[in-house]
Design an enzyme around this catalytic site. Structure first.
Site, PDB file in Angstrom:
ATOM      1  N   ASP A 136      24.501  49.244  45.623  1.00 12.56           N
ATOM      2  CA  ASP A 136      25.397  48.509  44.709  1.00 12.56           C
ATOM      3  C   ASP A 136      24.579  47.810  43.609  1.00 12.56           C
ATOM      4  O   ASP A 136      24.923  47.866  42.425  1.00 12.56           O
ATOM      5  CB  ASP A 136      26.202  47.488  45.539  1.00 12.56           C
ATOM      6  CG  ASP A 136      27.069  46.593  44.683  1.00 12.56           C
ATOM      7  OD1 ASP A 136      28.121  47.056  44.222  1.00 12.56           O
ATOM      8  OD2 ASP A 136      26.684  45.421  44.463  1.00 12.56           O
TER       9      ASP A 136
ATOM     10  N   GLU B 147      32.920  45.074  31.943  1.00 15.39           N
ATOM     11  CA  GLU B 147      32.284  43.781  32.253  1.00 15.39           C
ATOM     12  C   GLU B 147      32.342  43.459  33.742  1.00 15.39           C
ATOM     13  O   GLU B 147      31.394  42.921  34.322  1.00 15.39           O
ATOM     14  CB  GLU B 147      32.997  42.666  31.456  1.00 15.39           C
ATOM     15  CG  GLU B 147      32.394  41.302  31.604  1.00 15.39           C
ATOM     16  CD  GLU B 147      31.007  41.188  30.977  1.00 15.39           C
ATOM     17  OE1 GLU B 147      30.044  41.179  31.758  1.00 15.39           O
ATOM     18  OE2 GLU B 147      30.906  41.111  29.745  1.00 15.39           O
TER      19      GLU B 147
ATOM     20  N   GLY C  88      34.630  38.796  44.047  1.00 13.22           N
ATOM     21  CA  GLY C  88      35.820  38.047  44.421  1.00 13.22           C
ATOM     22  C   GLY C  88      36.977  38.316  43.468  1.00 13.22           C
ATOM     23  O   GLY C  88      36.789  38.697  42.313  1.00 13.22           O
TER      24      GLY C  88
ATOM     25  N   LYS D  15      24.276  48.494  39.346  1.00 14.02           N
ATOM     26  CA  LYS D  15      24.402  47.428  38.332  1.00 14.02           C
ATOM     27  C   LYS D  15      23.174  47.364  37.423  1.00 14.02           C
ATOM     28  O   LYS D  15      23.306  47.219  36.207  1.00 14.02           O
ATOM     29  CB  LYS D  15      24.651  46.091  39.049  1.00 14.02           C
ATOM     30  CG  LYS D  15      26.015  46.071  39.764  1.00 14.02           C
ATOM     31  CD  LYS D  15      26.154  44.893  40.725  1.00 14.02           C
ATOM     32  CE  LYS D  15      27.518  44.894  41.417  1.00 14.02           C
ATOM     33  NZ  LYS D  15      27.608  43.924  42.522  1.00 14.02           N
TER      34      LYS D  15
ATOM     35  N   THR E 264      42.436  44.008  46.067  1.00 11.13           N
ATOM     36  CA  THR E 264      42.093  42.600  45.882  1.00 11.13           C
ATOM     37  C   THR E 264      41.949  42.247  44.402  1.00 11.13           C
ATOM     38  O   THR E 264      42.544  41.276  43.926  1.00 11.13           O
ATOM     39  CB  THR E 264      40.765  42.292  46.610  1.00 11.13           C
ATOM     40  OG1 THR E 264      40.912  42.721  47.958  1.00 11.13           O
ATOM     41  CG2 THR E 264      40.430  40.825  46.569  1.00 11.13           C
TER      42      THR E 264
HETATM   43  N1  HSE Z   1      29.925  44.024  47.211  1.00  9.64           N
HETATM   44  C1  HSE Z   1      29.478  43.324  46.044  1.00  9.64           C
HETATM   45  C2  HSE Z   1      28.693  42.083  46.451  1.00  9.64           C
HETATM   46  C3  HSE Z   1      30.573  42.871  45.149  1.00  9.64           C
HETATM   47  O1  HSE Z   1      28.525  41.807  47.633  1.00  9.64           O
HETATM   48  O2  HSE Z   1      28.234  41.397  45.567  1.00  9.64           O
HETATM   49  C4  HSE Z   1      31.083  43.925  44.252  1.00  9.64           C
HETATM   50  O3  HSE Z   1      30.093  44.448  43.447  1.00  9.64           O
END
Ligand code: HSE
Length: 436
Positions: A201, A129, A302, A205, A13
């Site tokens: 996730d 980034e 996205g 970050k 994607t």
């Molecule tokens: N899966 C992540 C989210 C996007 O739902 O924000 C990619 O880091």
């Protein structure tokens, strides 16, 4: 150099988004780069699926070597994701003198040091980034625009899937499982949403953002991580009654060299700008000693937003190449020999306000027993609601505490759960209400 030449690993994607932005914005990219730039090769195991973009003959290959060992390619974009083979491909590309752009937060958060050391030795750039906050230019803000500041905190809503789920639960009063299914049907949540909903996730970050903000290495295993799957519609309703929203908040704080790096559902006052970040959007609130609090908001995921971040990195590398700069901006924003290993505070040591929902028998003296235990553990009650009974015999008692140490709260709850009048385990949600 007649052109900055780019190779792409991974045609999913985001990879498709990169091709789209290359093709649609060729002119503006070249006008801003002051030079030609070309996407030369794309490697993916699947070269037959139609991604809705037209490519020149011969551009697609299943052979990764045509990208990472291609002498004509200057910059390799890694969009495969995961640890392997992405890490091996990146290390090999670095060894061949390629600059790297990646969106791979898991790899950078867990194995970043190995990649950074290799890049440093080779004198090539690694930019990521797109790994944090999708299209939001948070990393370049920390490394460049705000680099004269000492940061005391970085707080983020960094996972669109979780934020969508919590927003829908708040708006519709639905339960977690129903909204998760809806998110999957809409294509927001992954088929396996474990990393998202368990907070992993988000933890990747905030580990990266804390390292960049505070000039430290962050041992990912020490990042306290709690997801949103235990959040109930009941707690969202009580939070709203008290003037709060529940968000999956990533928290990085620096207390004079000891840091906090944690991810958990957090109640924030509904008057905060962060509380207004709804749906799949992300936001990061940075506090620098001179700039003050600064909020960056936008699409956190996205195809197009993430491709925008990837191409921004590619162009930054291109500009440095054209100007003859070599690692003009340190990869982690600090000179490598200035990066420390700041200790991460244990959760037992953090100080926070707490939302506590007890379930107890509806009889005289119950509240006094609970309040007594809290008092014995130095926990002061800020406010309280006792809603109507929801269950036969049992009643919820909802308290908001003043600032307390987590170890004291844990000990108090252990004691309270031993009381005969308490019928269920207590629900605890940390509260962030002193941002000023
Ligand atoms: N899966 C992540 C989210 C996007 O739902 O924000 C990619 O880091």
């Amino acid at each position: 150099m007649s052109s900055i030449n780019v190779g792409l690993l991974g045609f999913g994607t985001i990879g498709t988004g990169v091709v789209r932005i290359f093709q649609k914005n060729t002119e503006i990219i070249q006008q801003r780069l002051c030079h030609n730039i070309a996407l030369m090769k794309i490697a993916d195991l699947d070269i037959t699926t139609d991604r809705g973009v037209k490519l020149e003959a011969g551009m697609l290959t299943t052979d990764v070597e045509e990208v990472i060992s291609n002498p004509e390619i200057d910059v390799v974009i890694e969009l495969i994701g995961g640890y392997e083979p992405a890490k091996s491909f990146i290390l090999k590309a670095i060894a061949q003198g390629k600059h790297i752009v990646t969106a791979n937060k898991a790899l950078m958060a867990v194995h970043g040091q190995e990649i950074l050391d290799a890049a440093q030795r080779q004198g090539v750039a690694v930019m990521f980034e797109a790994a944090v906050g999708g299209g939001i230019p948070i990393i370049s803000a920390i490394k460049e625009s705000l680099c004269a500041n000492q940061f005391s905190s970085v707080l983020g809503i960094l996972n669109g899937t979780c934020n969508f789920i919590l927003t829908k639960m708040f708006q519709d009063g639905s339960d977690f499982a129903t909204v998760l299914k809806e998110a999957q049907d809409l294509g927001y949540a992954e088929a396996d949403p474990t990393f998202d909903i368990e907070g992993v996730d988000t933890a990747h970050k905030i580990a990266l953002l804390s390292a960049l903000c505070f000039g430290t290495t962050v041992d990912f295993d020490q990042v306290y991580t709690e997801g949103i799957d235990q959040i109930t519609a009941v707690d969202i309703t009580f939070a709203a009654q008290m003037g709060y929203k529940i968000k999956l908040l990533a928290i990085g704080k620096n207390h004079g060299g000891r840091i906090e790096v944690r991810v958990h559902p957090t109640m924030i006052p509904d008057s905060y700008q962060l509380a207004e970040v709804d749906g799949v959007f992300n936001a990061v609130r940075l506090t620098g000693d001179f700039v003050g609090p600064t909020l960056l908001y936008g699409s956190g995921a996205g195809m197009d937003a993430t491709a925008s971040a990837v191409m921004g990195d590619v162009m930054a590398i291109g500009r440095d190449q054209l100007s003859g700069a070599r690692l003009r901006v340190p990869i982690m924003g600090y000179c490598p020999d200035q990066i420390k290993a700041l200790p991460i505070k244990a959760m037992s040591e953090i100080v926070s306000h707490y939302y506590l929902r007890f379930t107890a028998l509806d009889q005289p003296g119950v509240l006094a027993q609970i309040a007594g235990c809290l008092g014995e553990h130095n926990i002061s009650i800020q406010s309280m609601i006792q809603p109507e009974r929801h269950e036969v015999d049992s009643v919820p008692i909802v308290l908001m505490t003043h600032a307390a140490m987590e170890a004291d709260v844990a000990n108090a709850l252990k004691r309270i759960e031993q009381l005969a009048i308490v019928t269920q385990s207590t629900r605890l949600i940390r509260v962030e209400n002193d941002l000023g």
